[in-house]
Design an enzyme around this catalytic site. Structure first.
Site, PDB file in Angstrom:
ATOM      1  N   GLY A   1       0.836  -1.202   0.000  1.00 43.36           N
ATOM      2  CA  GLY A   1       0.000   0.000   0.000  1.00 43.36           C
ATOM      3  C   GLY A   1       0.866   1.245   0.000  1.00 43.36           C
ATOM      4  O   GLY A   1       0.607   2.202   0.735  1.00 43.36           O
ATOM      5  N   ALA A   2       1.893   1.238  -0.863  1.00 43.23           N
ATOM      6  CA  ALA A   2       2.903   2.312  -0.813  1.00 43.23           C
ATOM      7  C   ALA A   2       2.611   3.445  -1.779  1.00 43.23           C
ATOM      8  O   ALA A   2       3.424   4.345  -1.920  1.00 43.23           O
ATOM      9  CB  ALA A   2       4.280   1.722  -1.118  1.00 43.23           C
ATOM     10  N   ASN A   3       1.452   3.391  -2.443  1.00 44.06           N
ATOM     11  CA  ASN A   3       1.227   4.451  -3.438  1.00 44.06           C
ATOM     12  C   ASN A   3       0.553   5.697  -2.873  1.00 44.06           C
ATOM     13  O   ASN A   3       0.391   6.688  -3.568  1.00 44.06           O
ATOM     14  CB  ASN A   3       0.466   3.909  -4.659  1.00 44.06           C
ATOM     15  CG  ASN A   3      -0.886   3.365  -4.297  1.00 44.06           C
ATOM     16  OD1 ASN A   3      -1.500   3.828  -3.352  1.00 44.06           O
ATOM     17  ND2 ASN A   3      -1.351   2.375  -5.032  1.00 44.06           N
ATOM     18  N   SER A   4       0.150   5.652  -1.596  1.00 45.25           N
ATOM     19  CA  SER A   4      -0.465   6.852  -1.013  1.00 45.25           C
ATOM     20  C   SER A   4      -0.304   6.829   0.505  1.00 45.25           C
ATOM     21  O   SER A   4       0.169   5.848   1.079  1.00 45.25           O
ATOM     22  CB  SER A   4      -1.953   6.938  -1.380  1.00 45.25           C
ATOM     23  OG  SER A   4      -2.675   5.946  -0.684  1.00 45.25           O
ATOM     24  N   GLY A   5      -0.714   7.929   1.138  1.00 48.03           N
ATOM     25  CA  GLY A   5      -0.838   7.993   2.589  1.00 48.03           C
ATOM     26  C   GLY A   5       0.412   7.588   3.368  1.00 48.03           C
ATOM     27  O   GLY A   5       1.548   7.947   3.025  1.00 48.03           O
TER      28      GLY A   5
ATOM     29  N   GLY B   1       1.814   4.675   3.759  1.00 45.34           N
ATOM     30  CA  GLY B   1       2.727   3.766   3.058  1.00 45.34           C
ATOM     31  C   GLY B   1       3.698   4.513   2.170  1.00 45.34           C
ATOM     32  O   GLY B   1       4.901   4.220   2.151  1.00 45.34           O
TER      33      GLY B   1
ATOM     34  N   TYR C   1     -13.588  -3.763  10.350  1.00 42.44           N
ATOM     35  CA  TYR C   1     -12.275  -3.096  10.344  1.00 42.44           C
ATOM     36  C   TYR C   1     -11.475  -3.477  11.597  1.00 42.44           C
ATOM     37  O   TYR C   1     -10.314  -3.894  11.505  1.00 42.44           O
ATOM     38  CB  TYR C   1     -12.466  -1.573  10.264  1.00 42.44           C
ATOM     39  CG  TYR C   1     -11.174  -0.790  10.231  1.00 42.44           C
ATOM     40  CD1 TYR C   1     -10.462  -0.614   9.048  1.00 42.44           C
ATOM     41  CD2 TYR C   1     -10.661  -0.220  11.395  1.00 42.44           C
ATOM     42  CE1 TYR C   1      -9.268   0.104   9.031  1.00 42.44           C
ATOM     43  CE2 TYR C   1      -9.467   0.502  11.387  1.00 42.44           C
ATOM     44  CZ  TYR C   1      -8.778   0.663  10.197  1.00 42.44           C
ATOM     45  OH  TYR C   1      -7.591   1.373  10.183  1.00 42.44           O
TER      46      TYR C   1
HETATM   47  N1  LIG Z   1      -5.234   7.060   8.544  1.00 45.34           N
HETATM   48  C1  LIG Z   1      -5.431   6.730   9.805  1.00 45.34           C
HETATM   49  O1  LIG Z   1      -5.869   7.558  10.656  1.00 45.34           O
HETATM   50  C2  LIG Z   1      -5.143   5.331  10.271  1.00 45.34           C
HETATM   51  C3  LIG Z   1      -5.404   5.006  11.618  1.00 45.34           C
HETATM   52  C4  LIG Z   1      -5.125   3.716  12.061  1.00 45.34           C
HETATM   53  C5  LIG Z   1      -4.595   2.799  11.180  1.00 45.34           C
HETATM   54  N2  LIG Z   1      -4.370   3.122   9.877  1.00 45.34           N
HETATM   55  C6  LIG Z   1      -3.819   2.108   8.979  1.00 45.34           C
HETATM   56  O2  LIG Z   1      -2.731   2.636   8.253  1.00 45.34           O
HETATM   57  C7  LIG Z   1      -2.553   1.897   7.038  1.00 45.34           C
HETATM   58  C8  LIG Z   1      -2.339   2.849   5.876  1.00 45.34           C
HETATM   59  O3  LIG Z   1      -3.552   3.540   5.645  1.00 45.34           O
HETATM   60  P1  LIG Z   1      -3.618   5.065   5.150  1.00 45.34           P
HETATM   61  O4  LIG Z   1      -4.282   5.824   6.230  1.00 45.34           O
HETATM   62  O5  LIG Z   1      -2.302   5.513   4.627  1.00 45.34           O
HETATM   63  O6  LIG Z   1      -4.702   4.927   3.959  1.00 45.34           O
HETATM   64  P2  LIG Z   1      -4.604   5.134   2.381  1.00 45.34           P
HETATM   65  O7  LIG Z   1      -3.986   6.433   2.024  1.00 45.34           O
HETATM   66  O8  LIG Z   1      -5.982   4.835   1.895  1.00 45.34           O
HETATM   67  O9  LIG Z   1      -3.603   3.986   1.935  1.00 45.34           O
HETATM   68  C9  LIG Z   1      -3.996   2.641   1.898  1.00 45.34           C
HETATM   69  C10 LIG Z   1      -3.123   1.917   0.904  1.00 45.34           C
HETATM   70  O10 LIG Z   1      -3.522   0.525   0.917  1.00 45.34           O
HETATM   71  C11 LIG Z   1      -3.675   0.136  -0.434  1.00 45.34           C
HETATM   72  N3  LIG Z   1      -4.598  -0.989  -0.615  1.00 45.34           N
HETATM   73  C12 LIG Z   1      -5.914  -1.050  -0.336  1.00 45.34           C
HETATM   74  N4  LIG Z   1      -6.420  -2.233  -0.701  1.00 45.34           N
HETATM   75  C13 LIG Z   1      -5.391  -2.945  -1.233  1.00 45.34           C
HETATM   76  C14 LIG Z   1      -5.279  -4.242  -1.823  1.00 45.34           C
HETATM   77  N5  LIG Z   1      -6.340  -5.045  -1.972  1.00 45.34           N
HETATM   78  N6  LIG Z   1      -4.066  -4.645  -2.246  1.00 45.34           N
HETATM   79  C15 LIG Z   1      -2.991  -3.838  -2.153  1.00 45.34           C
HETATM   80  N7  LIG Z   1      -3.033  -2.602  -1.637  1.00 45.34           N
HETATM   81  C16 LIG Z   1      -4.237  -2.166  -1.182  1.00 45.34           C
HETATM   82  C17 LIG Z   1      -4.198   1.381  -1.138  1.00 45.34           C
HETATM   83  O11 LIG Z   1      -4.053   1.234  -2.529  1.00 45.34           O
HETATM   84  P3  LIG Z   1      -5.011   2.027  -3.588  1.00 45.34           P
HETATM   85  O12 LIG Z   1      -4.408   3.368  -3.745  1.00 45.34           O
HETATM   86  O13 LIG Z   1      -4.941   1.182  -4.803  1.00 45.34           O
HETATM   87  O14 LIG Z   1      -6.385   2.071  -2.963  1.00 45.34           O
HETATM   88  C18 LIG Z   1      -3.285   2.432  -0.523  1.00 45.34           C
HETATM   89  O15 LIG Z   1      -2.031   2.436  -1.151  1.00 45.34           O
HETATM   90  C19 LIG Z   1      -3.806   1.011   6.914  1.00 45.34           C
HETATM   91  O16 LIG Z   1      -3.507  -0.303   7.303  1.00 45.34           O
HETATM   92  C20 LIG Z   1      -4.777   1.646   7.882  1.00 45.34           C
HETATM   93  O17 LIG Z   1      -5.739   0.728   8.375  1.00 45.34           O
HETATM   94  C21 LIG Z   1      -4.632   4.374   9.408  1.00 45.34           C
END
Ligand SMILES: NC(=O)c1ccc[n+]([C@@H]2O[C@H](COP(=O)([O-])OP(=O)(O)OC[C@H]3O[C@@H](n4cnc5c(N)ncnc54)[C@H](OP(=O)(O)O)[C@@H]3O)[C@@H](O)[C@H]2O)c1
Length: 288
Positions: free
Chosen positions: A10-14, A16, A164
């Site tokens: 999941g390294a293409n955004s956020g 990651g 979740y």
């Molecule tokens: N943001 C928060 O406040 C928060 C809080 C607690 C935990 N987290 C955890 O932090 C981690 C990163 O999340 P983030 O907040 O950075 O969200 P994000 O920006 O939505 O990033 C999520 C990443 O996961 C990828 N992904 C989703 N489904 C996938 C699949 N089937 N196969 C491969 N890659 C997939 C997405 O790819 P696409 O671009 O293709 O969708 C995107 O690169 C997650 O595990 C999340 O649960 C986040």
């Protein structure tokens, strides 16, 4: 990090992408594991420009498909013999019931089962790369999670938040079990809460909530800091299996493990989760 090979899912955004960028800045060879190759390529160019590190590459990985996970590992194996850091970061939050290609509830399938299979298939590479680390990005919300083994395909019911936090609890328990099994091999594992971070993850939340939350949240770079700490800090091996937490309002992370939910202390539950996961991933060539 020179000479180290890192995979970030999941390294293409956020979080990651920010994690991959920081590890690239420190000289690692970084593999961006992504289901969307156009977005991954764009992230690769951004990271290369920002860090002047040319050793960044994209490999296709859809965690919602066990076939894709196996194909990813086959491709990785052709290029690399060893792995030093695996960051299981990819995540989703969806308000709608959906299943993976293999028929599992999507949150559980992507965030837990896909990463379980990926980690198990990459265990030989991690052992050859030892000292090596696995970093599982879970969430504070795991405290509210429960495991319902009779509903892994959401066949009985579906509630988005329960789905979740179930997946996030499974990640914390898996980290503990994997760390115990790897004891003495030089492979260690850690889980974490990255903080409340302004990313795409909340895009499925109602608009009003997103606007209010957006103001309080930390940046993806801050969200990456706990993952980067666990991937790079010297002498944390004694904490293998532990859970670390980013405290959003303090803008800092814990450097020693912090408390996990009561269910993570249930040994029988952990064993059941492990055996069911191995069974459904149908792998008869696990290397311990
Ligand atoms: N943001 C928060 O406040 C928060 C809080 C607690 C935990 N987290 C955890 O932090 C981690 C990163 O999340 P983030 O907040 O950075 O969200 P994000 O920006 O939505 O990033 C999520 C990443 O996961 C990828 N992904 C989703 N489904 C996938 C699949 N089937 N196969 C491969 N890659 C997939 C997405 O790819 P696409 O671009 O293709 O969708 C995107 O690169 C997650 O595990 C999340 O649960 C986040």
């Amino acid at each position: 990090m020179h000479g180290k090979t890192v995979i970030v899912t999941g390294a293409n955004s956020g979080i990651g992408k920010a994690t991959a960028l920081e590890l690239a800045r420190r000289g690692a060879h970084v593999v961006l594991a992504s289901r969307n190759m156009a977005k991954a390529e764009s992230a690769r160019l951004d990271i290369m420009r920002a860090t002047n590190n040319p050793a960044i590459e994209c490999l296709s990985l859809d965690l919602a498909s066990m076939r894709s996970v196996r194909h990813f590992v086959e491709t990785f194996t052709k290029r690399f013999n060893q792995l030093h850091i695996l960051i299981n970061n990819a995540g989703i939050f969806s308000r709608h019931r959906a299943l993976t290609s293999d028929g599992f509830e999507l949150h559980f399938g992507v965030m837990y089962l896909g990463h379980f299979l990926l980690t198990r298939l990459l265990t030989p590479h991690l052992r050859r790369g030892a000292p090596a680390r696995v970093v599982n990005v879970s969430a504070w919300g795991h405290h509210f999670g429960a495991l319902d083994f009779d509903n892994l395909r959401a066949e009985k019911s579906f509630a988005p938040l329960s789905a979740y936090v179930q997946a996030k609890l499974a990640q914390v328990i898996f980290t503990q079990s994997f760390a115990q099994r790897m004891h003495g091999t030089g492979v260690t594992a850690y889980s974490l809460h990255p903080g409340m971070i302004n990313t795409n993850l909340g895009q499925d939340l109602p608009n009003a909530l997103r606007v209010v939350a957006g103001r309080a949240l930390a940046t993806p770079y801050q969200g990456a800091s706990t993952s980067v700490y666990l991937a790079t800090a010297p002498q944390i091996e004694q904490y293998s299996g532990g859970y670390f937490s980013y405290r959003t309002f303090l803008r800092s992370y814990t450097k020693t493990p912090t408390k996990t939910s009561q269910l993570t202390r249930d040994v029988a539950l952990a064993q059941k989760l492990w055996h069911i996961s191995e069974h459904v991933c149908r792998e008869d060539t696990w290397v311990h």
